[in-house]
Design a protein around this motif. Structure first.
Motif, PDB file in Angstrom:
ATOM      1  N   ARG A 230       0.832  -1.208   0.000  1.00 38.51           N
ATOM      2  CA  ARG A 230       0.000   0.000   0.000  1.00 38.51           C
ATOM      3  C   ARG A 230       0.866   1.256   0.000  1.00 38.51           C
ATOM      4  N   GLN A 231       1.945   1.225   0.769  1.00 33.26           N
ATOM      5  CA  GLN A 231       2.845   2.374   0.825  1.00 33.26           C
ATOM      6  C   GLN A 231       3.480   2.644  -0.532  1.00 33.26           C
ATOM      7  N   ALA A 232       3.870   1.582  -1.215  1.00 30.53           N
ATOM      8  CA  ALA A 232       4.488   1.744  -2.534  1.00 30.53           C
ATOM      9  C   ALA A 232       3.497   2.335  -3.528  1.00 30.53           C
ATOM     10  N   LEU A 233       2.260   1.860  -3.487  1.00 25.84           N
ATOM     11  CA  LEU A 233       1.244   2.371  -4.409  1.00 25.84           C
ATOM     12  C   LEU A 233       0.881   3.816  -4.070  1.00 25.84           C
ATOM     13  N   LYS A 234       0.881   4.145  -2.792  1.00 25.17           N
ATOM     14  CA  LYS A 234       0.609   5.530  -2.396  1.00 25.17           C
ATOM     15  C   LYS A 234       1.711   6.451  -2.905  1.00 25.17           C
ATOM     16  N   LEU A 235       2.947   6.012  -2.817  1.00 25.52           N
ATOM     17  CA  LEU A 235       4.057   6.808  -3.328  1.00 25.52           C
ATOM     18  C   LEU A 235       3.923   7.004  -4.832  1.00 25.52           C
ATOM     19  N   ALA A 236       3.570   5.936  -5.543  1.00 24.10           N
ATOM     20  CA  ALA A 236       3.381   6.036  -6.997  1.00 24.10           C
ATOM     21  C   ALA A 236       2.252   7.004  -7.325  1.00 24.10           C
ATOM     22  N   ARG A 237       1.192   6.988  -6.529  1.00 25.00           N
ATOM     23  CA  ARG A 237       0.086   7.929  -6.755  1.00 25.00           C
ATOM     24  C   ARG A 237       0.551   9.366  -6.506  1.00 25.00           C
ATOM     25  N   ASP A 238       1.386   9.548  -5.491  1.00 26.62           N
ATOM     26  CA  ASP A 238       1.962  10.870  -5.248  1.00 26.62           C
ATOM     27  C   ASP A 238       2.751  11.357  -6.463  1.00 26.62           C
ATOM     28  N   PHE A 239       3.482  10.448  -7.082  1.00 30.18           N
ATOM     29  CA  PHE A 239       4.267  10.818  -8.265  1.00 30.18           C
ATOM     30  C   PHE A 239       3.352  11.314  -9.386  1.00 30.18           C
ATOM     31  N   LEU A 240       2.214  10.642  -9.569  1.00 29.52           N
ATOM     32  CA  LEU A 240       1.263  11.083 -10.589  1.00 29.52           C
ATOM     33  C   LEU A 240       0.737  12.478 -10.262  1.00 29.52           C
ATOM     34  N   THR A 241       0.494  12.732  -8.980  1.00 30.70           N
ATOM     35  CA  THR A 241       0.042  14.058  -8.566  1.00 30.70           C
ATOM     36  C   THR A 241       1.089  15.122  -8.878  1.00 30.70           C
ATOM     37  N   MET A 242       2.351  14.797  -8.613  1.00 26.35           N
ATOM     38  CA  MET A 242       3.431  15.748  -8.910  1.00 26.35           C
ATOM     39  C   MET A 242       3.460  16.083 -10.405  1.00 26.35           C
ATOM     40  N   ILE A 243       3.257  15.068 -11.235  1.00 29.31           N
ATOM     41  CA  ILE A 243       3.262  15.292 -12.681  1.00 29.31           C
ATOM     42  C   ILE A 243       2.077  16.150 -13.082  1.00 29.31           C
ATOM     43  N   GLN A 244       0.916  15.857 -12.517  1.00 26.40           N
ATOM     44  CA  GLN A 244      -0.270  16.638 -12.851  1.00 26.40           C
ATOM     45  C   GLN A 244      -0.098  18.108 -12.479  1.00 26.40           C
ATOM     46  N   ARG A 245       0.480  18.342 -11.323  1.00 24.72           N
ATOM     47  CA  ARG A 245       0.619  19.715 -10.852  1.00 24.72           C
ATOM     48  C   ARG A 245       1.767  20.455 -11.526  1.00 24.72           C
ATOM     49  N   GLY A 246       2.580  19.756 -12.276  1.00 21.73           N
ATOM     50  CA  GLY A 246       3.724  20.407 -12.897  1.00 21.73           C
ATOM     51  C   GLY A 246       4.834  20.701 -11.923  1.00 21.73           C
ATOM     52  N   GLU A 247       4.874  19.969 -10.784  1.00 23.30           N
ATOM     53  CA  GLU A 247       5.908  20.203  -9.789  1.00 23.30           C
ATOM     54  C   GLU A 247       7.276  19.757 -10.283  1.00 23.30           C
ATOM     55  N   ILE A 248       7.290  18.889 -11.280  1.00 23.98           N
ATOM     56  CA  ILE A 248       8.535  18.444 -11.895  1.00 23.98           C
ATOM     57  C   ILE A 248       8.251  18.192 -13.364  1.00 23.98           C
ATOM     58  N   SER A 249       9.215  18.477 -14.228  1.00 25.02           N
ATOM     59  CA  SER A 249       8.927  18.422 -15.660  1.00 25.02           C
ATOM     60  C   SER A 249      10.178  18.069 -16.451  1.00 25.02           C
ATOM     61  N   LEU A 250      10.033  18.055 -17.761  1.00 28.38           N
ATOM     62  CA  LEU A 250      11.168  17.864 -18.653  1.00 28.38           C
ATOM     63  C   LEU A 250      11.557  19.178 -19.327  1.00 28.38           C
ATOM     64  N   SER A 251      11.119  20.271 -18.715  1.00 32.91           N
ATOM     65  CA  SER A 251      11.455  21.599 -19.231  1.00 32.91           C
ATOM     66  C   SER A 251      12.624  22.181 -18.445  1.00 32.91           C
ATOM     67  N   ARG A 252      13.515  22.872 -19.156  1.00 32.75           N
ATOM     68  CA  ARG A 252      14.638  23.536 -18.493  1.00 32.75           C
ATOM     69  C   ARG A 252      14.428  25.056 -18.427  1.00 32.75           C
ATOM     70  N   ARG A 253      13.209  25.482 -18.633  1.00 36.08           N
ATOM     71  CA  ARG A 253      12.951  26.917 -18.576  1.00 36.08           C
ATOM     72  C   ARG A 253      13.110  27.421 -17.141  1.00 36.08           C
ATOM     73  N   ALA A 254      13.296  28.717 -17.011  1.00 37.46           N
ATOM     74  CA  ALA A 254      13.480  29.318 -15.690  1.00 37.46           C
ATOM     75  C   ALA A 254      12.281  29.023 -14.807  1.00 37.46           C
ATOM     76  N   GLY A 255      12.551  28.591 -13.579  1.00 33.97           N
ATOM     77  CA  GLY A 255      11.492  28.312 -12.624  1.00 33.97           C
ATOM     78  C   GLY A 255      10.993  26.882 -12.641  1.00 33.97           C
ATOM     79  N   ALA A 256      11.295  26.140 -13.694  1.00 34.04           N
ATOM     80  CA  ALA A 256      10.854  24.746 -13.774  1.00 34.04           C
ATOM     81  C   ALA A 256      11.838  23.857 -13.015  1.00 34.04           C
ATOM     82  N   VAL A 257      11.343  22.752 -12.505  1.00 26.57           N
ATOM     83  CA  VAL A 257      12.194  21.768 -11.830  1.00 26.57           C
ATOM     84  C   VAL A 257      12.382  20.598 -12.790  1.00 26.57           C
ATOM     85  N   TYR A 258      13.560  20.528 -13.385  1.00 22.28           N
ATOM     86  CA  TYR A 258      13.833  19.504 -14.387  1.00 22.28           C
ATOM     87  C   TYR A 258      14.016  18.137 -13.724  1.00 22.28           C
TER      88      TYR A 258
END
Length: 477
Positions: A230-258
């Motif tokens: 359950r903990q592993a799946l919760k962590l994976a769900r957190d990762f999806l949330t981070m992607i949705q929110r744009g908290e981490i990305s594949l952009s190197r623009r200013a302000g983005a977290v690559y």
């Protein structure tokens, strides 16, 4: 050659692959077309025009099921989908504009729907190997575009080397439990490149325990403790949330977290605490309860297969040092709002105008959890602006068109007008989709809070231009 002959088929005898690796399993043939269309609408329409003018091009690759007699296209599903829409727009077109396009193209069609060319085989493994080489293989074999997720799905199912199977094992388990995850990972917002990097670093840092995975089967282990699973799946769900929110990305623009190794390691440490091999990490307690139980997911930023070590070294100087050579503190990640911030000036203006219904709805909207009830948030926000437009201009036939048009009277600054009109369009489009599309779903509606924050001064200005409600006509609204 693996396939020596090219056969001809009536289009009705060819079936789309309902387990296409570009998306999760589709319910039927029309659902296949809808999923393929949704992945890139402009490409689909351009493909229709190309097929109308130039015919099929390269033959389809078809698996002949000797037991059922079915002819299932395993390579060429996008082309066959477009052909089926051209052939039968009234039944197969995924939306009105595509149906109208198919009707317009019918006058210049060069396709013979009784003679669709395809290479066939009853040896599914041979076809799948060919599909893999065309779309997913490394070493110079891949020549046709597949998303990182489609390639990973294929590699996971067929145990090909190079697949990030631990990421796929977690993702497929989550998707099997939650239809919303299915929808998100099939959307253009999802980036599998980011997700697999997050999982890779979480495994390396022991945030994901090795006992969760069965190495020999390349699946989640059925023998590990249920709490760890359950903990592993919760962590994976957190990762999806981070992607949705744009908290981490594949952009190197200013302000983005690559999404390189260094930034991911820092993000994990900030979120779940320090972790060392062989110890019970803070991540266990955090994953189980501290992080808000939100379904994840935003932002498909493309593909980058650079290794973690290369990513870390290539960005190290940019991420850790200022121009003067001093180390910078890690950037803190802003938390996404969970509710609309109540604006007392806007509420007072609604009271002064006597717009009772709009004021009541606004009060309720500011109490809705955008994390837990995103659908309610989007529909409520849509209704609020719809009501407001109708009250400010009673003879308006299109509330949203009227409100959006008033932005130009409110501001002469191009960027501000664009920002406000985008906020209005977002609420209108998302609200309508949540109302009318049975499958549309959001994991989080934080964008509503941001949109309302931008729109509040404009809405107050708009209310100033309106007439007070007339209680004698149908009561105050």
């Amino acid at each position: 050659m693996r396939f020596d002959t090219v056969n001809q088929f009536n289009i009705d005898t060819l079936q789309l692959d309902e387990e296409n690796y570009r998306f999760s399993k589709a319910a039927d043939q029309r659902a296949c077309i809808e999923k393929i269309f949704a992945s890139n609408r402009a490409y689909f329409k351009n493909l229709m025009e190309s097929l109308a003018d130039d015919d099929l091009g390269e033959p389809l690759l078809v698996f002949v099921d000797e037991y059922s007699g079915d002819h299932i296209v395993l390579d060429g599903n996008r082309r066959l989908s477009a052909l089926k829409v051209l052939y039968d727009p009234s039944t197969m077109a995924p939306d009105k504009s595509t149906r109208e396009l198919a009707v317009r193209l019918s006058s210049r069609l060069k396709v013979d729907f009784d003679k669709i060319q395809a290479q066939t085989s009853s040896d599914k493994s041979l076809i799948l190997r060919t599909v893999y080489e065309r779309h997913s293989a490394s070493g110079g074999l891949r020549r046709l575009d597949w998303s990182a997720l489609a390639a990973a799905r294929f590699g996971y199912d067929h145990n090909h080397e190079g697949a990030d199977w631990k990421a796929m094992a977690l993702l497929m388990e989550l998707a099997s439990q939650d239809a919303g995850v299915h929808e998100f990972i099939d959307s253009r917002e999802y980036s599998h490149d980011i997700f697999r990097r997050l999982v890779r670093r979480a495994v390396a840092g022991n945030y994901l325990e090795s006992s969760v995975f069965a190495e020999s089967q390349k699946r989640l282990s059925n023998k590990c403790a249920s709490a760890k699973r359950r903990q592993a799946l919760k962590l994976a769900r957190d990762f999806l949330t981070m992607i949705q929110r744009g908290e981490i990305s594949l952009s190197r623009r200013a302000g983005a977290v690559y999404a390189d190794a260094q930034n991911i390691d820092r993000l994990l440490k900030e979120e779940y605490g320090s972790n060392t091999a062989g110890q019970n990490s803070k991540s266990n307690s955090t994953v189980a309860g501290e992080r808000t139980q939100e379904k994840g997911p935003e932002s498909s930023q493309g593909t980058d297969d650079t290794s973690d070590e290369e990513e870390s070294s290539s960005c190290e100087s940019d991420k850790t040092a200022s121009p003067g050579g001093k180390k910078q503190k890690p950037r803190s990640r802003p938390r996404m709002p969970k509710k609309i911030t109540f604006d007392s000036d806007l509420a007072e203006k609604l009271d002064l105008k006597g717009f009772v219904k709009a004021r009541s709805l606004y009060d309720s909207l500011c109490k809705v959890s955008l994390a837990n009830d995103p659908t309610l948030g989007w529909i409520g926000a849509w209704a609020f602006l719809e009501i407001l437009g109708a009250k400010v201009k009673a003879d308006a036939t299109d509330s949203y068109g009227f409100i959006k048009g008033e932005v130009s009277n409110f501001s002469s600054h191009r960027e501000e007008k664009k920002r406000l009109q985008t906020a209005i369009d977002t609420i209108n489009n998302e609200g309508n989709l949540h109302k009318h599309d049975a499958e549309h779903h959001s994991f989080h509606a934080a964008q509503i809070a941001q949109s309302f924050q931008s729109l509040s001064p404009f809405l107050i200005w708009l209310l100033d231009r309106s007439k007070p409600a007339n209680p004698s006509v149908g009561g105050s609204q």
